[in-house]
Design a protein around this motif. Sequence first.
Motif, mmCIF file in Angstrom:
data_model
loop_
_atom_site.group_PDB
_atom_site.id
_atom_site.type_symbol
_atom_site.label_atom_id
_atom_site.label_comp_id
_atom_site.label_asym_id
_atom_site.label_seq_id
_atom_site.Cartn_x
_atom_site.Cartn_y
_atom_site.Cartn_z
ATOM 1 N N TRP A 43 39.932 45.426 45.221
ATOM 2 C CA TRP A 43 39.492 45.770 43.871
ATOM 3 C C TRP A 43 40.324 46.918 43.313
ATOM 4 N N VAL B 31 32.547 44.074 38.300
ATOM 5 C CA VAL B 31 33.571 43.042 38.414
ATOM 6 C C VAL B 31 33.384 41.979 37.338
ATOM 7 N N TYR C 202 41.764 39.854 45.869
ATOM 8 C CA TYR C 202 40.388 40.356 45.795
ATOM 9 C C TYR C 202 39.394 39.228 46.071
ATOM 10 N N PHE D 221 36.010 37.784 40.951
ATOM 11 C CA PHE D 221 36.650 38.147 39.688
ATOM 12 C C PHE D 221 37.105 36.834 39.075
#
Length: 183
Positions: A33, A83, A137, A168
């Motif tokens: 992240w 997110v 991620y 994400f």
Amino acid sequence: MIIGLIILAVAAVALILLYNGLVKARQVKEEAWSGIDVQLKRRADLIHNLVETVKGYAAHERGTLEEIVALRNKAQAVPSGDVAGRAAAEGMLSQALGRLFALAEAYPDLKANQNYADLQASLEKTENEIQMARRYYNGAARDLNVRVESFPANLVAGSFGFSKAPYFEITNEADRAVPTVKF
């Protein structure tokens, strides 16, 4: 009694290994992240310079430029840990950037300007790095989520407060559409 101690020791080692595996997965997700966050910050900085360059050539296209600045500010205002909110805001910003690049096609002098070309190339490189960071991620989130949900790690995860990580991703279908520009 010795057998009981051996069983207890094996259970303690298993618990430690499960816990440490969950900690490692969570740290990899956090590091991933952070990579996205760094690239999004870089993009936000590049956007400011790109908008200022385009302003000099396309002053009458103020609406598009103002929209990009507003969306950039909105994306930066989303808390770092959100997110889903960050993904939505960045998706809208990507759409607006696509319209800006399409708009630049109408200004041959702008396309030929070296500053604009350098900024556009840097932004395109950053977009590619953001895409790679998002994939990394999401892979880290997937690995953490598998550990959190798998038996017997799910027993340890629940006991120690480990939870699934959000992906994400683009949730708004309009963000997936090809940008359109109207003159």
